[in-house]
Design an enzyme around this catalytic site. Structure first.
Site, PDB file in Angstrom:
ATOM      1  N   GLY A 206       0.729  -1.324   0.191  1.00  0.00           N
ATOM      2  CA  GLY A 206      -0.066   0.009   0.016  1.00  0.00           C
ATOM      3  C   GLY A 206       0.862   1.443  -0.096  1.00  0.00           C
ATOM      4  N   ASN A 207       0.389   2.435   0.250  1.00  0.00           N
ATOM      5  CA  ASN A 207       1.096   3.498   0.281  1.00  0.00           C
ATOM      6  C   ASN A 207       0.259   4.608   1.392  1.00  0.00           C
ATOM      7  OD1 ASN A 207      -0.849   5.524  -1.009  1.00  0.00           O
ATOM      8  ND2 ASN A 207      -0.382   3.996  -2.747  1.00  0.00           N
TER       9      ASN A 207
END
Ligand code: CTP
Length: 398
Positions: A206-207
């Site tokens: 993810g980020n």
């Protein structure tokens, strides 16, 4: 702009309550209809007679008054906007916690209209974490906070915490609630937040995107009259829909499907999400156990959503992409504008202090197809959203 608008003004106990008299005076002068509710301690600072004379309406104070008892629900329905100015620390804390021990709070809790607050307190109270937490709660309820000003305070000290001046409050009301609706009848879609690409049942790639920028854009488009759909990745930030149609997705593939479905009938699409560029080739069915010192994951490209919409775009559709860059910002943004067939690219550089993921502020430059370029200073994400939507309106709907 305020002619015929119905403003319900709540006044609480603060020295700034004297400014409420000017506020009522100016609102009435602009043609607004004003009804005033006061808490008991507000009456120590300014007289109900002054306010009923200026508003040309009786001032309401009692929850169990024969007249106002049935009114507490109807008042919120009557108003176009409920404004609480000044808002004391005490009433702020009660609002944040749903306490209902006077008429003002009963009306606030049952109000179906938008609510704006203008806090007023001494600097040390203003900076207390409890105050910050209460304000954040109100903001998450969808209430608009009118920023306090710096200046001389009731204590004699100088600092932050003064209620905004009546002219500023009126400007805020106009900008936030009574703008014209140039996007009325238009449909807009916005993407926001990160995507999560699963590796196994408990892990993902993810980020750090919070989705705040996209949410602010969706709200701004709605404020300017558009019917808005928001496709939101798995950010913990809560979206209070308030008429915005929200589709929650997790992966880039899910976002791709949702966007392609919505784009067919959209006039405007703003792609603010930080979509993962790669996803795991194989998603393990069971949790991957640690074995060797090294683990290699094979990743494959996700579909480029913006590009796919750019390929389908009809002449009258406006497509806006984002570019988050660390170097060669200008060149990269211009390249994205072209390769994705977007009409506008909003560039934010992570190099700029206060810009990008996780911050409440952002600094952008907008690049247009015909070589136009609009630069903006560091601003709150809500103000940045306004700049982006203003640019769309100026270029395509003026
Ligand atoms: N975007 C998208 N689908 C993807 C990746 C990005 O729709 N799979 C969109 C983003 O929402 C943004 C724009 O493309 O509007 C640019 O995103 P960015 O990550 O800056 O660029 P990329 O195209 O992914 O290129 P790179 O990561 O190589 O800079």
């Amino acid at each position: 702009m305020l002619k015929g608008k119905k403003i319900l003004l709540g006044i609480t106990g603060s020295i700034a309550a004297y400014k409420a008299a000017y506020l009522v005076r100016y609102l009435v002068k602009e043609g607004a209809e004003v009804k005033v509710i006061m808490t008991a301690s507000a009456k120590d600072f300014v007289s109900p007679l002054t306010l009923s004379t200026l508003s040309r309406n009786p001032v309401l104070t009692e929850l169990f008054d024969e007249q106002s008892w049935s009114n507490h629900v109807m008042l919120g329905r009557w108003a176009d906007v409920m404004l609480i100015a000044p808002l004391s620390c005490n009433t702020l804390a009660k609002m944040a916690n749903g306490i209902c021990d006077n008429l003002l709070l009963a009306v606030y809790l049952s109000a179906t209209c938008p609510v704006a607050i203008a806090p007023a307190m001494d600097e040390d109270m203003w900076h207390h974490p409890a105050t910050k937490e209460n304000l954040a709660k109100l903001s998450s309820f969808g209430n608009e906070i009118i920023p306090v000003e710096r200046g001389e305070l009731a204590s004699g000290l100088f600092g932050e915490g003064r209620m905004a001046e009546p002219e500023t409050i009126i400007g805020f009301l106009k900008n936030n609630f009574f703008l014209t609706s140039p996007l009325k009848g238009k449909k807009a879609m916005v993407t926001a937040g990160p995507t999560y690409e699963p590796i196994d049942p408990v892990r993902y790639i993810g980020n750090h995107s919070s989705g705040k920028m996209g949410i602010a854009i969706a709200k701004e488009l709605q404020r300017r009259g558009a019917a808005v759909s928001l496709v939101m990745g798995p950010s913990p930030v809560n979206v209070l829909s308030n008429g915005i149609e929200v589709t929650r997705v997790t992966t880039a593939e899910e976002m791709f499907t949702a966007c392609n479905r919505l784009f067919a009938s959209a006039d405007i699409a703003v792609m603010a999400a930080a979509v993962a560029d790669y996803t795991a080739l194989e998603k393990a069915k069971e949790k991957i156990k640690k074995k060797d010192d090294k683990l290699t994951l094979e990743l494959v490209r996700t579909k480029d959503i913006l590009k796919s919409l750019g390929e389908k775009k009809k002449k009258e559709q406006v497509l806006v992409g984002f570019a988050l860059e660390t170097n060669n910002e200008r060149e990269n943004a211009m390249e994205k504008l072209k390769s994705k067939n977007a009409d506008l690219i909003v560039l934010n550089s992570v190099k700029d202090e206060g810009a990008g993921f996780g911050h409440d502020t952002n600094k952008i430059t907008i690049f247009g197809k015909g070589g136009s370029e609009f630069q903006f200073p560091l601003k709150s994400k809500n103000e940045v959203a306004r700049d982006i939507v203003d640019t769309i309106i100026k270029l395509y709907y003026a």
